[in-house]
Motif scaffolding. Sequence first.
Motif: not given
Length: 466
Positions: A161, A208, A210, A234, A236
Amino acid sequence: MKGLSFAHRLELFGDAIALRLPDNSTISYLQLAKLADQYSCTLNKVVPAHSLLALHFSSTLSAVVAYLAALRSGKALLLLAPDLADSQTLALVERLHIAALIQSSGEIQLTACQQKVRPDCALLLSTSGSSGSPKSVMLSLQNIEANARAICDYLPIESTDTAITALPLHYSYGLSVLNSHLYQGASILLTEAPLMSKEFWQQTRDFQISSLHGVPFSYQLYRQLRLERMPRPALRYLTQAGGKLNSSLTDYVQQLSSTLQKPVYLMYGQTEATARIAYLPPKLIQQYADCIGKPIPGGELLLRDPGTKNLITADFTEGELCYRGPNVMLGYASCADDLTSTGVLTELSTGDLAERLPNGLYRIVGRLSRFLKIQGKRLQLDHLEQQLSALVDPVCCTGTDDLLVVAYTEQKPHLAEQLQLYLREQLQLHPALYKVMQLPTLPTLSNGKADYQALLQLAKEGRDAG
């Protein structure tokens, strides 16, 4: 290396990327450990042993290196806002006998002060979130490590991450994001780009990112920016702490989670518990978003009668929320003498009134004392009134977690501008988060005390009318 804190285990992650910088350069865990140790040598040479340091903590490489160097070398460190006013910094130096000030650049400025600090104190954080509070929370390395471990136990942080510094690092919530990711061997993008800037959101895409972390005000901005329409493959999960969401923001967060099909972790904490105390599992957000959830791993929540302090075991019975866990602070430091205290706190009284549901979740229902939590900053209203009385007297402060209300009666040129300037610069509040009102008279109760509810109602009516 077993049993050491995450700050002492950095090199175990080797060439994995620890820090990412906006210019696309990276710092590996091994490099970060070496940089921290080099800076530790400098600290050991110029700063007296067992004394207190203070760091203006910005989201920059040099500041993070200084922070980790202090942890690795056993130097007690007070974290300050990078833009804290000189007058407030000087007041803290005098009150706590700070031996050295570390600028965000890493430059060290020695003072004429020197004060021994208890050996188990690693970190001092302001209770106000603005670093200008006269009272600081003393935390041990074990407190910091325990909270980072607990956060990694319930948040899905992976070593692959990359998080972003969307919150100030001198603030316990922002610091916990850094600590937990370093604990897990993940990456952090150090950026000073404002949340509302195009640069920040371009970085979330380019690097990206997370996870996104925010206080209620952050989610107001997410709603304004329509985060749910931003393609961020990306991303989450999201987290929220730093104060209770109002009903409209609760609706938005539920909608955001549903639209993005991403979990949102609603969390509750206090600086006195290093950061986190409780969290709501994302699967419960649609039904129980008004709850703080359950205690973090390794922690325990309990309710006590505010008067007798007896334990409350019945469900739906209001009491003061208390917390036990390895992340509970050592104690408070308001002056230099407090730094040599030897006490250990085993149970934290949060000052919040709560009830327990039959399913074991906890819900905040009120507060014992007069303080607000705005944009992640705790404001003690009685203390704020005392501070503002230097500008105007009488003055009344009240509000909710999304609006601070300041009212006064004196008719004096430019007084409103002076009060607004104080709220913006000293408390670092966005203009949307406060309302300054000049009234013919301040509302009072039959006993002559200020009627804060009536004052709040006047402010809300004025806000709605506006």
